[in-house]
Design a protein around this motif. Structure first.
Motif, PDB file in Angstrom:
ATOM      1  N   ARG A 101       0.835  -1.199   0.000  1.00 37.64           N
ATOM      2  CA  ARG A 101       0.000   0.000   0.000  1.00 37.64           C
ATOM      3  C   ARG A 101       0.871   1.251   0.000  1.00 37.64           C
ATOM      4  NH1 ARG A 101      -4.519  -1.918   4.554  1.00 37.64           N
ATOM      5  NH2 ARG A 101      -5.527  -3.496   3.228  1.00 37.64           N
ATOM      6  N   ARG A 102       0.327   2.340  -0.521  1.00 31.46           N
ATOM      7  CA  ARG A 102       1.047   3.610  -0.625  1.00 31.46           C
ATOM      8  C   ARG A 102       0.641   4.550   0.502  1.00 31.46           C
ATOM      9  NH1 ARG A 102       5.200   3.304  -4.445  1.00 31.46           N
ATOM     10  NH2 ARG A 102       4.578   1.671  -5.940  1.00 31.46           N
ATOM     11  N   HIS A 103       1.599   5.348   0.932  1.00 32.11           N
ATOM     12  CA  HIS A 103       1.340   6.352   1.977  1.00 32.11           C
ATOM     13  C   HIS A 103       1.714   7.719   1.426  1.00 32.11           C
ATOM     14  CE1 HIS A 103       0.916   8.124   5.928  1.00 32.11           C
ATOM     15  NE2 HIS A 103       2.135   8.617   5.848  1.00 32.11           N
ATOM     16  N   ALA A 104       0.828   8.686   1.597  1.00 26.27           N
ATOM     17  CA  ALA A 104       1.022  10.011   1.008  1.00 26.27           C
ATOM     18  C   ALA A 104       1.834  10.920   1.932  1.00 26.27           C
ATOM     19  CB  ALA A 104      -0.330  10.651   0.710  1.00 26.27           C
ATOM     20  N   TRP A 105       2.621  11.805   1.335  1.00 26.23           N
ATOM     21  CA  TRP A 105       3.380  12.834   2.044  1.00 26.23           C
ATOM     22  C   TRP A 105       2.980  14.190   1.478  1.00 26.23           C
ATOM     23  CZ3 TRP A 105       5.904  15.704  -1.556  1.00 26.23           C
ATOM     24  CH2 TRP A 105       6.171  15.082  -2.784  1.00 26.23           C
ATOM     25  N   SER A 106       3.412  15.263   2.116  1.00 18.60           N
ATOM     26  CA  SER A 106       3.126  16.602   1.601  1.00 18.60           C
ATOM     27  C   SER A 106       4.339  17.490   1.815  1.00 18.60           C
ATOM     28  CB  SER A 106       1.900  17.219   2.287  1.00 18.60           C
ATOM     29  OG  SER A 106       2.129  17.396   3.668  1.00 18.60           O
ATOM     30  N   LEU A 107       4.494  18.483   0.961  1.00 17.14           N
ATOM     31  CA  LEU A 107       5.590  19.447   1.073  1.00 17.14           C
ATOM     32  C   LEU A 107       5.090  20.689   1.792  1.00 17.14           C
ATOM     33  CD1 LEU A 107       8.469  20.328   0.399  1.00 17.14           C
ATOM     34  CD2 LEU A 107       7.606  21.185  -1.797  1.00 17.14           C
ATOM     35  N   GLU A 108       5.729  21.011   2.925  1.00 15.94           N
ATOM     36  CA  GLU A 108       5.372  22.182   3.716  1.00 15.94           C
ATOM     37  C   GLU A 108       6.432  23.263   3.489  1.00 15.94           C
ATOM     38  OE1 GLU A 108       2.527  22.231   5.302  1.00 15.94           O
ATOM     39  OE2 GLU A 108       2.135  20.129   4.769  1.00 15.94           O
ATOM     40  N   THR A 109       6.070  24.308   2.721  1.00 15.17           N
ATOM     41  CA  THR A 109       7.039  25.357   2.395  1.00 15.17           C
ATOM     42  C   THR A 109       6.999  26.459   3.448  1.00 15.17           C
ATOM     43  OG1 THR A 109       5.448  26.487   0.965  1.00 15.17           O
ATOM     44  CG2 THR A 109       6.893  24.874  -0.065  1.00 15.17           C
ATOM     45  N   ARG A 110       8.204  26.918   3.852  1.00 21.37           N
ATOM     46  CA  ARG A 110       8.312  27.901   4.937  1.00 21.37           C
ATOM     47  C   ARG A 110       9.402  28.927   4.608  1.00 21.37           C
ATOM     48  NH1 ARG A 110       8.030  22.761   8.283  1.00 21.37           N
ATOM     49  NH2 ARG A 110       5.806  22.526   8.768  1.00 21.37           N
ATOM     50  N   ALA A 111       9.700  29.766   5.586  1.00 23.70           N
ATOM     51  CA  ALA A 111      10.572  30.919   5.368  1.00 23.70           C
ATOM     52  C   ALA A 111      11.998  30.549   5.008  1.00 23.70           C
ATOM     53  CB  ALA A 111      10.573  31.812   6.607  1.00 23.70           C
ATOM     54  N   SER A 112      12.465  29.357   5.351  1.00 22.21           N
ATOM     55  CA  SER A 112      13.856  28.998   5.065  1.00 22.21           C
ATOM     56  C   SER A 112      14.154  28.887   3.585  1.00 22.21           C
ATOM     57  CB  SER A 112      14.209  27.677   5.744  1.00 22.21           C
ATOM     58  OG  SER A 112      13.509  26.608   5.132  1.00 22.21           O
ATOM     59  N   THR A 113      13.085  28.805   2.769  1.00 21.00           N
ATOM     60  CA  THR A 113      13.273  28.844   1.329  1.00 21.00           C
ATOM     61  C   THR A 113      12.581  30.076   0.727  1.00 21.00           C
ATOM     62  OG1 THR A 113      11.335  27.402   1.016  1.00 21.00           O
ATOM     63  CG2 THR A 113      13.511  26.341   1.067  1.00 21.00           C
ATOM     64  N   GLY A 114      12.370  31.078   1.576  1.00 21.54           N
ATOM     65  CA  GLY A 114      11.742  32.305   1.099  1.00 21.54           C
ATOM     66  C   GLY A 114      10.282  32.145   0.801  1.00 21.54           C
ATOM     67  N   SER A 115       9.658  31.122   1.387  1.00 26.44           N
ATOM     68  CA  SER A 115       8.237  30.848   1.142  1.00 26.44           C
ATOM     69  C   SER A 115       7.415  31.257   2.349  1.00 26.44           C
ATOM     70  CB  SER A 115       8.033  29.362   0.849  1.00 26.44           C
ATOM     71  OG  SER A 115       8.850  28.953  -0.224  1.00 26.44           O
ATOM     72  N   PRO A 116       6.174  31.679   2.149  1.00 25.42           N
ATOM     73  CA  PRO A 116       5.327  31.995   3.290  1.00 25.42           C
ATOM     74  C   PRO A 116       5.046  30.764   4.123  1.00 25.42           C
ATOM     75  CG  PRO A 116       4.026  31.960   1.275  1.00 25.42           C
ATOM     76  CD  PRO A 116       5.470  31.858   0.879  1.00 25.42           C
ATOM     77  N   GLY A 117       4.904  30.931   5.430  1.00 13.89           N
ATOM     78  CA  GLY A 117       4.648  29.791   6.324  1.00 13.89           C
ATOM     79  C   GLY A 117       3.251  29.269   6.192  1.00 13.89           C
TER      80      GLY A 117
END
Length: 352
Positions: free
Chosen positions: A336-352
């Motif tokens: 079976r597959r398990h899903a992940w997600s990308l959480e973008t934050r300030a360390s890459t200049g992205s909004p939290g």
């Protein structure tokens, strides 16, 4: 069928087959045509059939417990603690206790006499305990595939680890990085192997050299700080560092601060967040990201972009598959597959 317990005979009548055929189809045994097996399982699910756990345990001399084998470094990592809690919670829903096995493992025969099934999380091909666990004579579910030799089938719950690192590399290049580096884990687990291979293959596919450094599987912040300092000193053109080990990203941030690298932008300064301009170092920018999200990445300053592997849900998924196999609701070789997600934050200049 909702007013009383659905029986094997009920499923047999609805599917138009014998009771023994239903039993063989649900257990994955006997000479049952695949189409018949699929039809029986579909009917059983539609009717809400659940095997009698007490009777099943009597037939199999069940212990009412399952075993959980974690990597030797698990007690130091938040990820595995959350995974274990999720697995325990799900096993209890099927009336099963969870036994935490010593990292060194034990002989397969002794394990089989103590538990009905096993969860083996992030098995290392070089871990001498794993072959005995996989050959213990009880159903086994691995959290990620085992890359070593195995004598029998085992089920698995897997993440697409190549895709998660690809997403991080794509993200930092979209934010301006031109020379990314990956601090990849050592070891022979499927996760570690996939990250090292993906760093190389992504670079070849994009015509970009990905600077690859290997760190311990459970590297501490101090270890990643030392590695990052040496990396950025020897190769100051590196403008993004992706750190794999759980909880170690703050070490990258400390190294960046010590070397005057502004975190949050690639290239020549202008960080998206941080102290007033007069208090900032004058060095070039650096993007920082992590392969495993957790308290260390969310609570860092700045917060670190990371892959959320949803460890508690992952533990539940592993335990659920094992419960389904023990209850004859799933084939012993199910993946079976398990899903992940990308959480973008300030360390890459992205909004939290």
């Amino acid at each position: 069928m909702t007013s009383r317990t659905v029986t094997l005979l009920d499923v047999a009548r609805a599917a138009g087959v014998s009771k023994s055929t239903v039993s063989d189809a649900l257990q994955g045994s006997g000479r049952v045509a695949e189409a018949t097996r699929d039809r029986v399982r579909a009917v059983a699910q539609e009717l809400g059939y659940r095997p009698n756990s007490a009777a099943r345990r009597l037939r199999r001399a069940s212990t009412g417990a399952v075993g959980l084998h974690l990597p030797a470094t698990a007690t130091r990592l938040d990820y595995y603690m959350n995974l274990a809690f999720g697995a325990v919670e799900r096993a209890q829903e099927d009336g099963l206790d969870m036994v935490l096995l010593a990292p060194s493992g034990a002989a397969g025969g002794r394990i089989a006499s103590r538990v009905d099934g096993l969860l083996v999380i992030d098995p290392e091909a070089g871990d001498s305990a794993v072959p005995g666990l996989l050959d213990a004579g009880v159903p086994v579910v691995t959290g990620e595939r085992y890359l070593g030799p195995a004598t029998g089938p085992s089920a698995a719950v897997v993440c697409d680890n190549a895709a998660s690192l690809t997403a991080l590399l794509d993200h930092v290049t979209e934010r301006g990085a031109r020379r990314p580096a990956v601090l990849a884990p050592s070891g022979s687990s499927a996760w570690a192997t996939a990250l090292r291979a993906t760093a190389r293959s992504w670079g070849l596919a994009h015509g970009v050299e990905v600077v690859l450094r290997t760190v311990p599987f459970a590297a501490t912040p101090a270890e990643t700080e030392e590695t990052t300092r040496a990396l950025l000193t020897a190769d100051p053109a590196v403008d993004a560092v992706i750190c794999a080990p759980d909880g170690s990203a703050p070490g990258v941030l400390r190294a960046a601060a010590a070397l005057g690298r502004e975190v949050g932008t690639a290239g020549g300064g202008g960080a998206a967040t941080g102290p007033p301009e007069s208090a900032r170092p004058a060095g070039p920018g650096l993007l920082v990201a992590a392969c495993v999200d957790g308290p260390a990445t969310r609570g860092a300053e700045p917060p670190v972009t990371a892959v959320d592997l949803r460890p508690a849900a992952y533990g539940r998924a592993c335990a659920e598959l094992l419960c389904d196999i023990l209850a004859d609701r799933a084939d012993p070789a199910t993946v079976r597959r398990h899903a992940w997600s990308l959480e973008t934050r300030a360390s890459t200049g992205s909004p939290g």
